[in-house]
Design an enzyme around this catalytic site. Structure first.
Site, short mmCIF file in Angstrom:
data_model
loop_
_atom_site.label_atom_id
_atom_site.label_comp_id
_atom_site.label_asym_id
_atom_site.label_seq_id
_atom_site.Cartn_x
_atom_site.Cartn_y
_atom_site.Cartn_z
N LYS A 93 41.08 37.89 57.76
CA LYS A 93 40.33 38.19 56.54
C LYS A 93 39.87 39.64 56.44
O LYS A 93 39.75 40.18 55.34
CB LYS A 93 39.11 37.26 56.44
N GLU A 115 30.43 34.41 47.66
CA GLU A 115 29.91 33.17 48.22
C GLU A 115 30.64 32.93 49.53
O GLU A 115 31.69 33.53 49.80
CB GLU A 115 30.17 31.99 47.28
N SER A 382 46.34 32.95 62.41
CA SER A 382 45.43 33.65 61.50
C SER A 382 44.08 33.99 62.11
O SER A 382 43.43 34.94 61.67
CB SER A 382 45.24 32.84 60.22
C1 LIG Z 1 39.75 31.61 55.97
C2 LIG Z 1 40.78 31.32 56.98
C3 LIG Z 1 42.01 30.72 56.64
C4 LIG Z 1 42.35 30.26 55.26
O1 LIG Z 1 42.43 31.27 54.31
P1 LIG Z 1 43.82 31.70 53.66
O2 LIG Z 1 43.41 32.51 52.48
O3 LIG Z 1 44.56 30.46 53.30
O4 LIG Z 1 44.54 32.49 54.68
C5 LIG Z 1 42.95 30.55 57.64
N1 LIG Z 1 42.70 30.90 58.91
C6 LIG Z 1 41.53 31.46 59.28
C7 LIG Z 1 41.33 31.83 60.70
C8 LIG Z 1 40.52 31.68 58.33
O5 LIG Z 1 39.37 32.23 58.70
#
Ligand SMILES: *Cc1c(COP(=O)(O)O)cnc(C)c1O
Length: 399
Positions: A93, A115, A382
């Site tokens: 993010k 938010e 992610s």
């Molecule tokens: C917020 C988050 C997601 C989901 O958000 P996307 O916009 O779908 O990428 C996925 N993995 C992690 C670690 C997150 O913090």
């Protein structure tokens, strides 16, 4: 002409999805962001400033790691991870919150606003606000504040103002309304830092562009490491930002199979999952036209996932487009499979994944077993799972 890796049209549509479904008085605000962002795309000093922060602050490029033990155990395709979990703040993010904060600052906005549900987006935006030097205000439901104390503390330490939301269900849905009400009080001076590739144009495009770095790096790194492109890509889909970030660099290579993974949670009944693309139908939410989990009247319905970052009833409009034209397949992973993959990756490779990312890991393992050994799978990891360890132990009872 590119068939798959497209920008939206001038009204913000990817095919029939996206747009700006907002009150007419707000249109000039979003159009101004679009115009400004279009300039910054080709502005060397902006791109240099962003690149500097991505390299020296976030720690990019994030590595690609070959999970040899995991691949050998399942005996099929070779599994690789793009390690977004190693970024500063522990997830992807930060790639787009930094971009948004820099845009806000250069536009002369006075405040970043958003938010947050579980607090991941709030922390990422508060971090970007701190380093870029802008005040930050995060609206969060009282119930979520009670559940997510460490993230609330983090945001406050980072200098953000956390506004408790007492209305309605006192969770994410009402936090969205509360933040939006704050935004319309002074939209000219406030920048709404949207947390994924969602919302009115230009956000689905702009947030995607900031996440593209993941795919651009991965393409080059994978070539260096393996000598060719990956055969398969896998990423989890909440709003869709980490997924599109990786996928966008490979969309035009038709030989590459691409999978977005949605959470089927506790089951396929409405309210038990957040499988928007698999089980929803087109509707309107948060300023865009997109797939939506909705009732007969088109109202967004409650959603659930063990991974709080995936429990969103809508999805980025570009994903809706890519689903319809069948360039990306969207698949399901449930809570149980997610938890098993969480433990498996931790024990076999010493990598504790975020519960969100563990959905992608679980699907990659399933896919690997069906493919021959000479095929490869690149997974976008992610985020890291430190935030989830207490919850997981509580869920599975023993380790
Ligand atoms: C917020 C988050 C997601 C989901 O958000 P996307 O916009 O779908 O990428 C996925 N993995 C992690 C670690 C997150 O913090």
């Amino acid at each position: 002409m590119n068939k798959y890796d497209i920008d939206p049209d001038k009204n913000g549509f990817f095919g029939e999805y996206g747009g700006q479904i907002i009150p007419p008085e707000l249109k000039p605000i979003f159009d101004e962001i679009n115009d400004f962002y279009s300039q910054m795309k080709n502005d060397k000093s902006f791109q240099d400033e962003l690149s500097y922060l991505l390299k020296h602050y976030v720690g990019r490029p994030s590595p690609i790691y070959y999970a040899q033990k995991l691949s050998e155990k399942y005996g099929g395709a070779q599994i690789y991870f793009k390690r977004e979990d190693l970024n500063h703040t522990g997830a992807h993010k930060i790639n787009h919150t930094l971009g948004e904060a820099l845009i806000a600052k250069r536009m002369g906005k006075k405040k970043l606003l958003a938010e947050t549900g579980a607090g991941q987006h709030g922390v990422a935006l508060a971090t970007a606000a701190a380093v870029v030097g802008l005040p930050c205000e995060i609206h969060m439901g009282e119930i979520d504040i009670a559940k997510q104390a460490p993230n609330v503390t983090r945001m406050k330490i980072l200098g953000a103002k956390v506004v408790p939301v007492k209305m309605g269900t006192r969770s994410l849905k009402d936090a969205v309304d509360s933040a939006f009400n704050e935004f319309v009080k002074d939209p000219a001076n406030t920048f709404f830092g949207i947390g994924s590739v969602v919302g009115p144009h230009p956000f689905p495009m702009m947030v995607r562009d900031f996440q593209r770095i993941v795919g651009i790096e991965a393409r080059q790194q994978f070539k260096e490491l393996v000598g060719k492109n990956p055969d398969n890509l896998v990423a989890c889909v909440g709003g869709g930002s980490n997924a599109i970030g990786l996928f966008s660099a490979f969309l035009e290579d038709e030989g590459i199979d691409i999978y977005g993974v949605e959470p089927s949670g506790r089951g396929l009944d409405l309210g038990e999952h957040a499988a928007t693309l698999t089980l929803g139908k087109p509707g309107n939410i948060h300023g865009m036209h997109t797939y939506l989990l909705q009732d007969d009247k088109g109202e967004a319905q409650p959603v659930y996932s063990i991974a709080s970052g995936l429990d969103y009833p809508g999805v980025g409009p570009q994903h809706s487009f890519l689903k319809d034209i069948k360039r990306i397949k969207y698949e399901l992973i449930n809570d149980e499979e997610c938890l098993a993959a969480f433990m498996e990756l931790s024990k076999l490779e010493g990598i504790i994944p975020a519960l969100e990312s563990a959905h992608a890991v679980a699907f990659a393992i399933k896919l690997a077993t069906k493919l021959p050994k000479d095929k490869t799978i690149l997974v976008n990891l992610s985020g890291r799972g430190d935030k989830d360890i207490d919850f997981v132990v509580e869920k599975i009872g023993k380790i």
